[in-house]
Design a protein around this motif. Structure first.
Motif, short mmCIF file in Angstrom:
data_model
loop_
_atom_site.label_atom_id
_atom_site.label_comp_id
_atom_site.label_asym_id
_atom_site.label_seq_id
_atom_site.Cartn_x
_atom_site.Cartn_y
_atom_site.Cartn_z
N MET A 179 21.80 -12.81 21.33
CA MET A 179 22.60 -13.63 22.33
C MET A 179 22.52 -12.36 23.15
O MET A 179 22.47 -11.03 22.73
CB MET A 179 24.64 -13.71 21.59
N SER A 180 22.67 -12.12 24.98
CA SER A 180 21.54 -11.49 25.59
C SER A 180 23.58 -10.76 25.21
O SER A 180 23.30 -9.00 25.35
CB SER A 180 21.06 -11.97 26.46
N TYR A 181 24.08 -10.39 25.72
CA TYR A 181 25.29 -9.92 26.07
C TYR A 181 25.43 -8.97 24.60
O TYR A 181 25.64 -7.78 25.34
CB TYR A 181 26.35 -10.58 26.82
N ARG A 182 25.44 -9.37 23.43
CA ARG A 182 25.77 -8.87 22.43
C ARG A 182 24.29 -7.66 22.28
O ARG A 182 24.91 -6.55 21.85
CB ARG A 182 26.02 -9.63 21.03
N SER A 183 23.24 -8.11 22.39
CA SER A 183 22.73 -7.11 22.94
C SER A 183 22.66 -5.26 23.58
O SER A 183 22.43 -5.19 24.21
CB SER A 183 21.12 -7.59 22.72
N LEU A 184 23.30 -5.89 25.32
CA LEU A 184 24.18 -5.12 25.36
C LEU A 184 24.95 -4.18 25.27
O LEU A 184 24.61 -3.02 25.46
CB LEU A 184 24.71 -5.89 26.81
N LEU A 185 25.53 -4.71 24.31
CA LEU A 185 26.72 -3.68 23.87
C LEU A 185 26.25 -2.85 22.41
O LEU A 185 26.36 -1.15 22.51
CB LEU A 185 27.44 -4.56 22.70
N ARG A 186 25.07 -3.38 22.29
CA ARG A 186 24.37 -2.91 21.25
C ARG A 186 23.45 -1.50 22.01
O ARG A 186 23.62 -0.23 21.46
CB ARG A 186 22.86 -2.97 20.66
N VAL A 187 22.80 -1.82 23.31
CA VAL A 187 22.28 -0.85 23.88
C VAL A 187 22.94 0.42 24.70
O VAL A 187 22.96 1.33 25.10
CB VAL A 187 21.37 -1.13 24.71
N ALA A 188 24.29 -0.07 25.47
CA ALA A 188 25.24 1.14 26.59
C ALA A 188 25.71 1.07 25.69
O ALA A 188 26.88 2.52 25.73
CB ALA A 188 25.45 -0.26 27.58
N GLY A 189 27.07 0.58 24.42
CA GLY A 189 27.84 1.53 23.62
C GLY A 189 29.17 0.42 24.00
O GLY A 189 28.94 0.23 25.43
#
Length: 416
Positions: free
Chosen positions: A1-11
């Motif tokens: 899921m894209s938004y979950r991946s954003l959490l991983r990348v940005a913190g």
């Protein structure tokens, strides 16, 4: 899921602090209007000073972008936030002085406005590339569009609540937001530009003028639509003798746009940027047409809901195209030039629609939005027809391994 991946990348901390960091932009215009009206008892002067502030934002933004590209986002973003904090202090200090000093201070607030939205989009572009997660850029820009829209819902609502306590309270709170969120965000979540890995590629330092002009005019159109809709909901609220309804209706407009923006993360990547730009410009025209007709035949609250869903997708296509067309070392200035079109268009839309609303009421305000939306569609179609046999400035969302944004493909191939 894209938004979950954003959490991983940005913190995780990036998101709440980033939202709060952009709130001063959303509160500035209304805070200035309330402060100066209370000080001078003149809506005309307060409106003129707020308009000057909007124009100053459009002038100062590209300057911040140029400096950020040259010296890095962290020092420039922090310096801009500190300067803006000082400008607000000057405005508060002059609010019982002469009108000339108040006007100058309000303009200074605009000139020093921190460019959180444009710079954070450049940050996302570099962040996903550094993690080799190019496919996340669409989700990141969708999130940013939604966050912008929600800030323009939350910001004016916060100002309205604080203004009931004191006309000084919104300006003081804006200063606290700058000190407590904008400055820390600039220090924690920005970095100096990363040297481009392909040393054999000679990057162009010149911005592509024609395509950037198209994007700028498209954003001016979007701002003019915002200004016309703001005027329209104000006229409607006065017509039904409920002035507070204007804020609720514009909040409905922002919430619908935010939801549509969040949904853009799931657009298939095979749907090219060129096709998105034209399709979403057509959708914007249809949406504003529904608002224009529905406001006459049904009601503004019902008609504004479908219209709001067409806003963020169109804006996201502009942000993404600008990110792709700009040379890497000029990304910040390109994005700030794009965003400068918003306040200029809003000021123009408010001025023109206000004059027509005086003579023709709600219909006069909305016809401005409809005409501008038609112009935005014609602009998109003309750009598409001019470039349909070329791919110089409209690049597909995900670069291939031999594709560098802003660099001709043959130069990259030669370097490889």
């Amino acid at each position: 899921m894209s938004y979950r991946s954003l959490l991983r990348v940005a913190g995780v901390g990036f998101f709440p602090l980033g939202f709060l960091a952009r709130l001063p932009y959303a509160t500035s215009a209304l805070s200035t209007l309330i402060l100066l009206q209370a000080s001078t008892r003149s809506y005309a002067f307060a409106g003129l000073a707020s308009a000057a502030q909007s124009i100053a934002i459009a002038v100062g933004g590209p300057t911040v972008g140029v400096l950020a590209d040259r010296y890095g986002h962290r020092p420039v973003g922090t310096a801009a936030a500190l300067a803006n904090f000082g400008a607000w202090a000057i405005l508060l200090a002059t609010c019982h002085g002469t009108r000339e000093s108040m006007f100058a201070a309000a303009t200074l607030v605009g000139l020093t406005q921190p460019q959180v939205g444009p710079l954070v989009r450049v940050h996302w572009s570099r962040l996903v590339r550094s993690h080799d997660e190019h496919h996340l850029l669409s989700a990141a820009l969708s999130y940013e569009a939604s966050a912008d829209e929600m800030s323009f819902v939350a910001g004016p609502a916060l100002v309205g609540l604080l203004a009931s306590v004191s006309p000084l309270a919104p300006a003081v709170t804006t200063m606290f937001l700058i000190a407590g969120s904008t400055i820390p965000f600039a220090l924690l979540y920005t970095h100096r530009p990363t040297p481009w890995p392909l040393s054999g590629v000679r990057l162009k330092s010149q911005l592509p003028r024609r395509p950037l002009a198209v994007m700028f005019l498209a954003m001016v159109a979007m701002g003019a639509i915002f200004g016309a809709v703001q005027t329209a909901v104000t006229v409607y609220a006065d017509t039904i003798d409920k002035p507070g309804a204007s804020g609720l209706l514009y909040a409905e407009f922002g919430i619908g746009s935010a939801l549509a923006g969040a949904a853009c993360a799931w657009i298939p990547q095979r749907f090219s940027l060129r096709a998105r730009y034209v399709s979403f410009a057509a959708g914007l025209f249809v949406g504003i047409g529904v608002l224009f007709v529905g406001a006459q035949l049904v009601s503004v609250p019902l008609a504004i809901a479908p219209a709001s869903l067409t806003i963020a997708p169109y804006m996201i296509s502009l942000y993404t195209l600008t990110e792709r067309l700009a040379p890497v070392e000029r990304a910040a200035v390109a994005m700030t030039i794009l965003c400068a079109g918003g306040p200029l268009g809003t000021a123009a839309g408010q001025a023109v629609s206000g004059g027509l609303a005086e003579a023709h009421g709600l219909e006069g305000a909305l016809v401005v939005a409809l005409v501008v939306a038609a112009g935005a569609l014609l602009l998109a179609l003309s750009a598409f027809l001019a470039d349909r046999n070329r791919s110089i400035w409209i690049i597909d969302p995900v670069p291939t391994e031999n594709q560098v944004p802003g660099v001709p493909a043959e130069d990259v191939q030669n370097a490889l």
